[in-house]
Structures are given as C-alpha cells and as structure tokens.
Design a protein around this motif. Structure first.
Motif, PDB file in Angstrom:
ATOM      1  N   ARG A  64      11.596  16.610  78.258  1.00 18.79           N
ATOM      2  CA  ARG A  64      10.757  17.808  78.207  1.00 18.79           C
ATOM      3  C   ARG A  64      10.171  18.199  79.564  1.00 18.79           C
ATOM      4  NH1 ARG A  64       8.310  15.149  73.854  1.00 18.79           N
ATOM      5  NH2 ARG A  64       6.287  15.224  74.885  1.00 18.79           N
ATOM      6  N   GLY A  65      10.612  17.528  80.620  1.00 18.08           N
ATOM      7  CA  GLY A  65      10.081  17.868  81.931  1.00 18.08           C
ATOM      8  C   GLY A  65      10.657  16.969  83.011  1.00 18.08           C
ATOM      9  N   LEU A  89       8.623  21.777  80.207  1.00 18.69           N
ATOM     10  CA  LEU A  89       9.260  22.811  79.401  1.00 18.69           C
ATOM     11  C   LEU A  89       8.291  23.354  78.351  1.00 18.69           C
ATOM     12  CD1 LEU A  89      12.821  21.315  78.781  1.00 18.69           C
ATOM     13  CD2 LEU A  89      12.085  22.907  80.568  1.00 18.69           C
ATOM     14  N   GLU A  90       8.263  24.661  78.235  1.00 22.84           N
ATOM     15  CA  GLU A  90       7.448  25.326  77.219  1.00 22.84           C
ATOM     16  C   GLU A  90       8.342  26.286  76.446  1.00 22.84           C
ATOM     17  OE1 GLU A  90       4.044  27.178  78.923  1.00 22.84           O
ATOM     18  OE2 GLU A  90       3.440  25.394  80.054  1.00 22.84           O
ATOM     19  N   GLU A  91       8.288  26.189  75.133  1.00 23.02           N
ATOM     20  CA  GLU A  91       9.156  27.019  74.298  1.00 23.02           C
ATOM     21  C   GLU A  91       8.900  28.504  74.555  1.00 23.02           C
ATOM     22  OE1 GLU A  91      10.392  27.502  69.562  1.00 23.02           O
ATOM     23  OE2 GLU A  91       9.004  25.929  70.204  1.00 23.02           O
ATOM     24  N   GLU A 130      10.487  30.416  80.797  1.00 19.16           N
ATOM     25  CA  GLU A 130      11.384  29.877  81.804  1.00 19.16           C
ATOM     26  C   GLU A 130      10.708  28.693  82.501  1.00 19.16           C
ATOM     27  OE1 GLU A 130      14.588  30.692  82.816  1.00 19.16           O
ATOM     28  OE2 GLU A 130      14.572  31.822  80.923  1.00 19.16           O
ATOM     29  N   PRO A 131      11.475  27.675  82.883  1.00 20.10           N
ATOM     30  CA  PRO A 131      10.877  26.544  83.593  1.00 20.10           C
ATOM     31  C   PRO A 131      10.243  26.981  84.913  1.00 20.10           C
ATOM     32  CG  PRO A 131      13.086  26.009  82.829  1.00 20.10           C
ATOM     33  CD  PRO A 131      12.906  27.487  82.629  1.00 20.10           C
TER      34      PRO A 131
END
Length: 357
Positions: free
Chosen positions: A260-261, A286-288, A291-292
């Motif tokens: 997740r990151g 990462l966030e739903e 964009e990263p």
C-alpha cells in the motif's frame, strides 16, 4: 502529516564508556554521537599512545591508558567497553576483557564466519553482554522507515532494494589493502544486516563480488547480492564504488516497497564521502481514487554520527537491565556473518555454465 519516530530508545542510567581504538571512525562518529547522547566517555586506549592522546584532547576525555591491562585494572564493574578495532583484533581483546563485561565491538564480527563463531563462543563462555556495531540499523532514516512499516502504513513489506553507484575513497583505510575480503565484509554487510533486521534470516544467498582495474589492489569493490526470502519477497543489494564520473549520475538509496505504499531513502553520506550530500526521505501511500503522490519527510539526524547512539544505547540498556539483550547482540549478528559467508561462497562457486544448459 504522518507521525513517525526517528530516535532510538534511551538508557535510564549513565555508565562509563572506555574506548579501545582511536582511529577515524572513533573521532568522526563514536565520540560525536556519544556527546550528542550525553553518554560518559571515561577513558581511551590505543596501541599508538600519541593517537589516543590526540583523540582525548580533541574530545575532552580525561584518562588515556598506556595499555589494555591498565584500562581493565582501572575500570569499574559497570564499565562499557567500546572496541573500535578491525575484525581481526577482536578475539585477542575479548579474551582479555573481564568476565561479564558489557562490550560493543566494531563490525564486522571477525574476518569470516569461523572468527565470528569464536567471538560468539568467547562472549558466551565469559557471559558478556556483547553487541556488534551494525549501526545503520539505528540511523534516524531507518528508524523512521521501521516505524512507518510497524504502523502498517505501507502495507505488507514485499521488496527491499539497495542501490549504490558512487566513488569511495578506499585509500582512507590502509588495512583493507591486505585483506582477502573487502566490499561485502566491510561495506555491504551494513545492508545485509539492515535487511535482516526487517525480514529476518533469508533461506539462501546469491552473490558476485569483483575487482576493478583502477582499484586492483583491493580484493573487491563491486557486488551484487540477492537474499532469498521465497517467491513473495525481493531483497537485492547492488553496489559499485568506482563511479568516478562526478555526482551527476551517482546514487545511493534504499527502497522499501509494500502493498500500500513505498519509502525511498537517499543515503547521502555515501555520495562524495566523507562530506556527503543531504539525505532525502520520500514516501508514498496509496489512497483509493487518488493518483500516487510522493512526499518528503524531514529527518532529524543522519547516519554519521547519530546512528552510533542507537548501537551503544542497546548495550547500556541491556547492562542496566531495561532489556534482556541488545537487538544487535552477537547472538543475532552471527547470522549477518553467516549471510556474508554465504555470499562469498556463492561468489566463488559462480553461476551455471551455459555449456550445462
């Protein structure tokens, strides 16, 4: 902004530190670190007495000993010995130190696994609190990365990569020119140890370590190492100390990637060593639906000298009874030495010849 700790645990008590060795690493890292931490350095000994006196004058150490025996006779029962000598000298010194002594010895833990096993046997027989100064484990940027990973911020850790393409002034360490093992044993060993501190012991090691025509007097100055953790985790170390073409394309980083990151740390010390360039700590979570986005985290402290606080603190914490044993104890670090031995064995055996395919 995320909440991350950069610091290593601090001892509750002050214990006198006696340093054995007055070389560059003591002056550039050990003593500045101990001053920052408020540790008490009570005395120093070096086979070169004038060198010891110069170090004592520079750093305000009150007692210079003319022999190791004099130091031991003068020491109290709660003394912590900081043995800052080459690996080949550790056995001889450990055999002379008192039963039950608290000792931090400079890495590597001997020149090979056989010496490491001898060191382990001595410390067990004499019931010492003994640790190895694999201080990169305690660099502020490693502490921050570890805290983020423990918090679960980057998810499951699945990848660690070290990539170092720099120019290293090996001439600063004369003793290395006569040794049969150099790059992995005296440098990449830091990265092997750090990866172990996150991932545990690998099942196997693949490696190749080689010379360079412009540094032909040294046994090796470039290495590729793969630590095998099965089919879900990648752990790679790639080092080249002969990039003499300026800073433009030099790099020195350690990358942690999770599900997740990710975290990328520029280890600035290794570029233009010993002055170095600034460290840079970047991370992405990462966030739903988004964009990263990579962000930068300001880190309080550097590898040199701040990491040396953590390795000594572990010995003092164990000596005062706050922890059972240092996390950098000889009982743990013997496995770093085993990984190094496996790397050299792999390098010597080589790959699969094409004629056999």
């Amino acid at each position: 902004m995320i909440n991350v700790s950069f610091s290593s645990p601090s001892p509750k008590t002050s214990k006198p530190i006696y340093i054995i060795g007055a070389g560059g690493i003591v002056n550039e890292a050990h003593l500045p670190a101990y001053k920052l931490a408020g540790f008490t350095v009570a005395g120093i000994y070096d086979i070169n007495v004038e060198k010891a006196k110069a170090t004592a004058d520079k750093h305000g150490i009150s007692k210079v000993f003319s022999s190791l025996q004099e130091m031991i006779a003068h020491a109290s029962s709660d003394t912590v010995y900081d043995v800052a000598l080459p690996g080949s000298a550790l056995v001889e010194v450990l055999e002379q130190l008192p039963h039950g002594a608290a000792v931090l010895m400079q890495k590597p833990m001997g020149n090979d696994l056989a010496e490491a096993k001898r060191i382990l046997a001595i410390t067990r027989e004499k019931k010492m609190i003994a640790a190895v100064n694999f201080q990169l484990r305690y660099a502020p940027f490693i502490n921050a990365a570890r805290d983020m990973i423990v918090q679960g911020l980057i998810g499951e850790l699945v990848d660690i990569e070290v990539n170092e393409n720099v120019y290293t002034p090996w001439h600063k360490w004369d003793f290395l020119f006569s040794l049969p093992r150099v790059e992995i044993l005296y440098h990449s060993i830091h990265f092997v140890d750090v990866i172990r501190s996150f991932m545990g012991n690998p099942t196997s090691v693949y490696a190749k370590t080689i010379k360079h025509p412009l540094m032909n007097e040294l046994a090796s100055v470039r290495s590729n190492i793969i630590l095998d953790y099965g089919d879900r985790i990648r752990a790679n170390i790639l080092t080249n100390h002969t990039h003499q073409f300026g800073l433009h394309n030099q790099q020195s980083y350690i990358m942690f990637e999770g599900t997740r990151g990710a975290i990328k740390i520029r280890m600035g010390l290794l570029m233009a060593y010993p002055e170095g360039v600034p460290d840079v700590f970047e991370y992405v979570l990462l966030e739903e639906g988004s964009e990263p986005v990579w962000k930068t985290l300001e880190i309080d402290g550097k590898w040199f000298p701040h990491a040396f606080i953590g390795s000594m603190a572990q010995v003092i914490l164990a000596a005062e009874g706050t922890i059972q044993q240092p996390c950098n104890s000889v009982e743990d670090c013997i496995y770093t030495m085993a990984c190094v031995e496996a790397a050299y064995t792999s390098s010597e055996k080589g790959g699969t010849p094409l004629e056999k395919i």
